[in-house]
Design a protein around this motif. Structure first.
Motif, PDB file in Angstrom:
ATOM      1  N   ALA A 167    -104.471  65.532 -71.623  1.00 21.17           N
ATOM      2  CA  ALA A 167    -104.332  66.459 -70.278  1.00 21.17           C
ATOM      3  C   ALA A 167    -102.922  67.050 -70.197  1.00 21.17           C
ATOM      4  CB  ALA A 167    -104.815  65.595 -69.274  1.00 21.17           C
ATOM      5  N   GLY A 168    -101.837  66.360 -70.429  1.00 22.43           N
ATOM      6  CA  GLY A 168    -100.436  66.742 -70.045  1.00 22.43           C
ATOM      7  C   GLY A 168    -100.115  67.908 -71.224  1.00 22.43           C
ATOM      8  N   ILE A 169    -100.717  67.651 -72.641  1.00 22.17           N
ATOM      9  CA  ILE A 169    -100.527  68.502 -73.574  1.00 22.17           C
ATOM     10  C   ILE A 169    -101.364  69.880 -73.260  1.00 22.17           C
ATOM     11  CG2 ILE A 169    -100.913  69.348 -75.950  1.00 22.17           C
ATOM     12  CD1 ILE A 169    -100.290  66.164 -76.599  1.00 22.17           C
ATOM     13  N   ALA A 170    -102.455  69.610 -72.801  1.00 21.19           N
ATOM     14  CA  ALA A 170    -103.317  70.904 -72.346  1.00 21.19           C
ATOM     15  C   ALA A 170    -102.617  71.938 -71.391  1.00 21.19           C
ATOM     16  CB  ALA A 170    -104.626  70.400 -71.647  1.00 21.19           C
ATOM     17  N   GLU A 171    -101.753  71.165 -70.090  1.00 22.56           N
ATOM     18  CA  GLU A 171    -101.078  71.705 -69.294  1.00 22.56           C
ATOM     19  C   GLU A 171     -99.813  72.624 -70.000  1.00 22.56           C
ATOM     20  OE1 GLU A 171     -99.570  69.224 -66.250  1.00 22.56           O
ATOM     21  OE2 GLU A 171    -101.408  68.628 -65.557  1.00 22.56           O
ATOM     22  N   GLY A 172     -99.395  72.250 -70.966  1.00 19.69           N
ATOM     23  CA  GLY A 172     -98.463  72.815 -71.807  1.00 19.69           C
ATOM     24  C   GLY A 172     -98.785  73.932 -72.326  1.00 19.69           C
ATOM     25  N   ILE A 173    -100.034  73.937 -72.931  1.00 19.60           N
ATOM     26  CA  ILE A 173    -100.501  74.880 -73.564  1.00 19.60           C
ATOM     27  C   ILE A 173    -101.014  75.903 -72.869  1.00 19.60           C
ATOM     28  CG2 ILE A 173    -102.786  75.559 -74.877  1.00 19.60           C
ATOM     29  CD1 ILE A 173    -102.532  72.883 -76.385  1.00 19.60           C
ATOM     30  N   ALA A 174    -101.400  75.568 -71.564  1.00 16.77           N
ATOM     31  CA  ALA A 174    -101.791  76.718 -70.680  1.00 16.77           C
ATOM     32  C   ALA A 174    -100.622  77.383 -70.352  1.00 16.77           C
ATOM     33  CB  ALA A 174    -102.235  75.853 -69.221  1.00 16.77           C
ATOM     34  N   ASP A 175     -99.366  76.870 -70.168  1.00 16.40           N
ATOM     35  CA  ASP A 175     -98.273  77.646 -69.801  1.00 16.40           C
ATOM     36  C   ASP A 175     -98.069  78.451 -71.076  1.00 16.40           C
ATOM     37  OD1 ASP A 175     -97.740  76.234 -67.304  1.00 16.40           O
ATOM     38  OD2 ASP A 175     -96.385  74.693 -68.285  1.00 16.40           O
ATOM     39  N   VAL A 176     -98.256  78.324 -72.114  1.00 19.11           N
ATOM     40  CA  VAL A 176     -98.084  79.194 -73.351  1.00 19.11           C
ATOM     41  C   VAL A 176     -98.868  80.266 -73.137  1.00 19.11           C
ATOM     42  CG1 VAL A 176     -98.189  79.408 -75.859  1.00 19.11           C
ATOM     43  CG2 VAL A 176     -97.370  77.169 -74.973  1.00 19.11           C
ATOM     44  N   GLY A 177    -100.164  80.188 -72.798  1.00 25.00           N
ATOM     45  CA  GLY A 177    -100.910  81.273 -72.287  1.00 25.00           C
ATOM     46  C   GLY A 177    -100.522  82.004 -71.688  1.00 25.00           C
ATOM     47  N   TYR A 178    -100.153  81.597 -70.304  1.00 27.79           N
ATOM     48  CA  TYR A 178     -99.448  82.551 -69.353  1.00 27.79           C
ATOM     49  C   TYR A 178     -98.238  83.261 -69.546  1.00 27.79           C
ATOM     50  CZ  TYR A 178    -102.212  79.293 -66.280  1.00 27.79           C
ATOM     51  OH  TYR A 178    -103.190  78.713 -65.584  1.00 27.79           O
ATOM     52  N   ARG A 179     -97.459  82.572 -70.738  1.00 26.81           N
ATOM     53  CA  ARG A 179     -96.262  83.421 -71.028  1.00 26.81           C
ATOM     54  C   ARG A 179     -96.808  84.502 -72.207  1.00 26.81           C
ATOM     55  NH1 ARG A 179     -91.781  85.586 -70.553  1.00 26.81           N
ATOM     56  NH2 ARG A 179     -90.448  85.427 -72.323  1.00 26.81           N
ATOM     57  N   LEU A 180     -97.957  84.163 -72.873  1.00 27.87           N
ATOM     58  CA  LEU A 180     -98.529  84.981 -73.943  1.00 27.87           C
ATOM     59  C   LEU A 180     -98.687  86.465 -73.114  1.00 27.87           C
ATOM     60  CD1 LEU A 180    -100.066  82.928 -76.737  1.00 27.87           C
ATOM     61  CD2 LEU A 180     -98.123  84.513 -76.841  1.00 27.87           C
ATOM     62  N   SER A 181     -99.593  86.228 -71.973  1.00 30.83           N
ATOM     63  CA  SER A 181    -100.372  87.054 -71.149  1.00 30.83           C
ATOM     64  C   SER A 181     -99.225  87.829 -70.775  1.00 30.83           C
ATOM     65  CB  SER A 181    -100.981  86.414 -69.994  1.00 30.83           C
ATOM     66  OG  SER A 181    -101.969  85.849 -70.465  1.00 30.83           O
ATOM     67  N   ASP A 182     -98.008  87.359 -70.205  1.00 31.51           N
ATOM     68  CA  ASP A 182     -96.859  88.045 -69.792  1.00 31.51           C
ATOM     69  C   ASP A 182     -96.005  89.037 -70.686  1.00 31.51           C
ATOM     70  OD1 ASP A 182     -94.891  88.535 -67.432  1.00 31.51           O
ATOM     71  OD2 ASP A 182     -93.443  87.735 -68.788  1.00 31.51           O
ATOM     72  N   LEU A 183     -96.304  88.349 -71.928  1.00 34.22           N
ATOM     73  CA  LEU A 183     -95.164  89.241 -72.899  1.00 34.22           C
ATOM     74  C   LEU A 183     -96.099  90.524 -73.455  1.00 34.22           C
ATOM     75  CD1 LEU A 183     -94.194  86.229 -75.262  1.00 34.22           C
ATOM     76  CD2 LEU A 183     -92.645  87.939 -74.034  1.00 34.22           C
ATOM     77  N   ALA A 184     -97.640  90.113 -73.376  1.00 39.00           N
ATOM     78  CA  ALA A 184     -98.544  91.416 -73.645  1.00 39.00           C
ATOM     79  C   ALA A 184     -98.322  92.371 -72.873  1.00 39.00           C
ATOM     80  CB  ALA A 184     -99.980  90.674 -73.752  1.00 39.00           C
ATOM     81  N   LEU A 185     -98.192  92.169 -71.443  1.00 39.38           N
ATOM     82  CA  LEU A 185     -97.969  92.845 -70.329  1.00 39.38           C
ATOM     83  C   LEU A 185     -96.519  93.888 -70.641  1.00 39.38           C
ATOM     84  CD1 LEU A 185     -99.293  91.201 -67.161  1.00 39.38           C
ATOM     85  CD2 LEU A 185    -100.181  93.332 -68.383  1.00 39.38           C
ATOM     86  N   GLN A 186     -95.526  93.068 -71.057  1.00 39.21           N
ATOM     87  CA  GLN A 186     -94.427  93.966 -71.209  1.00 39.21           C
ATOM     88  C   GLN A 186     -94.510  94.604 -72.460  1.00 39.21           C
ATOM     89  OE1 GLN A 186     -90.868  91.245 -71.562  1.00 39.21           O
ATOM     90  NE2 GLN A 186     -92.016  89.510 -70.167  1.00 39.21           N
TER      91      GLN A 186
END
Length: 569
Positions: A276-295
């Motif tokens: 579950a802790g790793i899943a949270e880290g992967i979720a953060d990666v997903g948010y970061r990818l979304s932000d990079l896509a917007l940039q």
């Protein structure tokens, strides 16, 4: 005062220690024994030019070391501190003034190299010279010749005049400096008016161009980066588009965001807390990818809005900035000129009015200078009358009963020292017209004039140490006795060291040192001995007759020593 001096390998002196101390020290010895080397050694400690010829034959080097007792505070202490040296604690002097011991040394190699140390630290010879100005006045044959110069005669009067002349001279010097500065500024304005007009025209043109361009700090760097981007817009668009598609595809293709989301879903179905802790880290990666896509989308939108017309505008602006850089060296220097050039231009445009103001200030400065010069001349004239009378009285006591000394203050060329020419005039005989000591005094008379002046000046401007190298040259008999008496009087307020060949002078010393020569058949060496009792009487007899054991000479020596006893001085 100098407490002790040690010399090694200097001339005929192999190794000698001179115990000096307060009062009057007389140094005697046979011709060639090395008395002059004592003055030479002291001169090395005072920063005199080092001559390798003074190194003892066969020796690698000569060295001189001295111990001075000096005030713990004041000019000497400041010079030592500035050189990185230190004073050793010594106790208190008269009036409870703290004192310190200063160790000074000088080494001279046979090849001519010289090293000095002050207060335990290496120092240039110039530091020794600066200390000498505060500690010692040396009088030898060369100093007697120096007394013939107008500058030395003026300095003697100024020393005697004390605080009134010093204050008047300081006021005059300030006024003279101010007048010279204004005069130089006016001359520069007048002689360089055309050059300054050209500078104003050039500056006005430069400021107009900078103002029309109106650059911003760092703008040339920003525009260079923008031009690079616009020139490669298509290549950049392809790279950004592929990167955005790999992160987040709008065509429904498998992309990084989808893969990360799928990984997250798999882990979230697990009941394991570690996953579950790793899943949270992967979720953060997903948010970061979304932000990079917007940039990346914003970057592509900016490229789409830019076009060839913007690249042309950027290059045009860069060309304007390049003109400024080519003229001023950099954009920062152009901006600096823009901020300061207006003041300089105003100064140049004000030349006419400024010249009038400066001329008015110079006229006022000239009036102040005239007043200061008159005050200085008045102070010197008053002191000159007193100095002449006092030295004349001393000369009468120095077996020159008919001599008259005058100090003339005459109008001279303007300089930083005033407008006065000071001349010491001597009339050695009744009815004789006073003439400059440079022309009227013999060697013996000049020695006595010099001594009389120092005795008189010591009352107003005492010097810590006087060194006299054969001040008794050219005199003898009663005159020599009076020279010795005056040296003893001078020693009441200063340390006096005198190299002499006359018993009449040495008799008045409170400390008698003899430079003794020995010869072993190959090498001549000299040492220094302190004399007292029978040894001193024998040396006095030798000085009187050349025979140390002559009964008549010994009797005469005892008479001289009795005459020079404090009660008879």
């Amino acid at each position: 005062m100098i407490e002790e001096m040690r010399m090694r390998g200097l001339g005929v002196i192999d190794d000698a220690v001179l115990p000096l101390g307060p009062g009057f020290t007389a140094i005697t010895g046979e011709t060639g024994a090395g008395k002059t080397m004592v003055v030479t050694g002291l001169g090395l400690l005072l920063g005199n030019r080092a001559d390798s010829g003074a190194v003892r034959a066969g020796a690698d080097q000569a060295s001189v070391a001295g111990v001075w007792v000096v005030p713990a505070e004041g000019a000497v202490a400041d010079i030592v501190a500035d050189a990185g040296g230190e004073l050793e604690e010594f106790g208190s002097g008269e009036g409870g003034t703290p004192q310190g011991e200063l160790y000074v040394s000088r080494t001279l190699s046979a090849e001519g190299r010289s090293r000095a140390s002050v207060g335990g630290r290496a120092a240039p010879a110039g530091v020794l010279s600066a200390l000498a100005d505060e500690l010692v006045v040396v009088h030898g044959q060369s100093e007697q010749l120096r007394l013939r110069s107008a500058a030395a005669q003026r300095d003697a009067l100024d020393r005697f005049g004390g605080a009134p002349i010093a204050a008047a001279l300081e006021t005059y010097s300030s006024a003279y400096t101010r007048w010279r500065e204004l005069d130089a500024e006016i001359t520069d304005l007048s002689e360089n008016r055309d050059r300054r007009a050209e500078e104003a025209a050039r500056l006005r043109e430069q400021l107009a161009l900078i103002e029309a361009t109106a650059p911003e700090p760092g703008e040339d760097v920003v525009l260079a980066e923008r031009a690079e981007r616009l020139a490669n817009a298509e290549e950049l668009r392809v790279a950004a588009s592929l990167a955005r598609g790999a992160i987040s595809s709008e065509e429904g293709e498998l992309d990084a965001s989808a893969l990360v989301a799928e990984a997250r879903r798999h882990l979230e179905r697990s009941a394991d807390s570690a996953l579950a802790g790793i899943a949270e880290g992967i979720a953060d990666v997903g948010y970061r990818l979304s932000d990079l896509a917007l940039q990346l989308s914003a970057y592509l939108a900016d490229l789409d809005e830019s076009g060839p017309h913007e690249l042309a505008a950027v290059e045009e602006r860069r060309a304007a900035l390049t003109t400024l850089v080519r003229t001023h060296g950099s954009l920062d220097e152009a901006l600096e000129l823009w901020s300061t050039g207006s003041n300089r231009l105003a100064e140049l445009d004000d030349d006419g009015d400024r010249l009038e103001r400066l001329q008015s200030e110079r006229d006022a400065a000239r009036e102040a200078l005239d007043a200061a010069a008159s005050a200085l001349t008045g102070a010197r004239s008053e002191a000159a009358s007193r100095l002449g009378a006092a030295v004349t009285e001393e000369l009468h006591a120095l077996a020159m009963p008919d001599a008259r000394l005058e100090v003339a203050v005459r109008e001279g060329a303007e300089s930083s020292h005033g407008r006065d020419d000071v001349a010491i005039l001597l009339a050695p005989h009744p009815g004789a017209e006073p003439r400059s000591v440079a022309k009227s005094a013999s060697g013996g008379e000049l020695s006595r004039v010099m001594l009389a002046i120092e005795v008189v000046i010591a009352g107003t401007d005492p010097v810590p140490t006087f060194v006299f190298d054969e001040v008794d040259a050219g005199i003898g008999g009663a005159a020599a006795i009076e020279v010795g008496r005056r040296l003893a009087r001078l020693a009441e307020s200063s340390q006096v060291i005198a190299v002499t060949h006359l018993a009449q002078v040495a008799a008045f010393a409170s400390n008698h040192l003899s430079v003794v020569k020995s010869n072993d058949g190959a090498v001549t060496a000299s040492s220094v001995r302190r004399l007292d009792g029978p040894e001193r009487e024998a040396e006095m007899a030798r000085l009187l007759s050349g025979l140390a054991d002559s009964d008549a000479a010994l009797t005469h020596a005892r008479e001289l020593l009795s005459l020079s006893a404090p009660a008879n001085c």
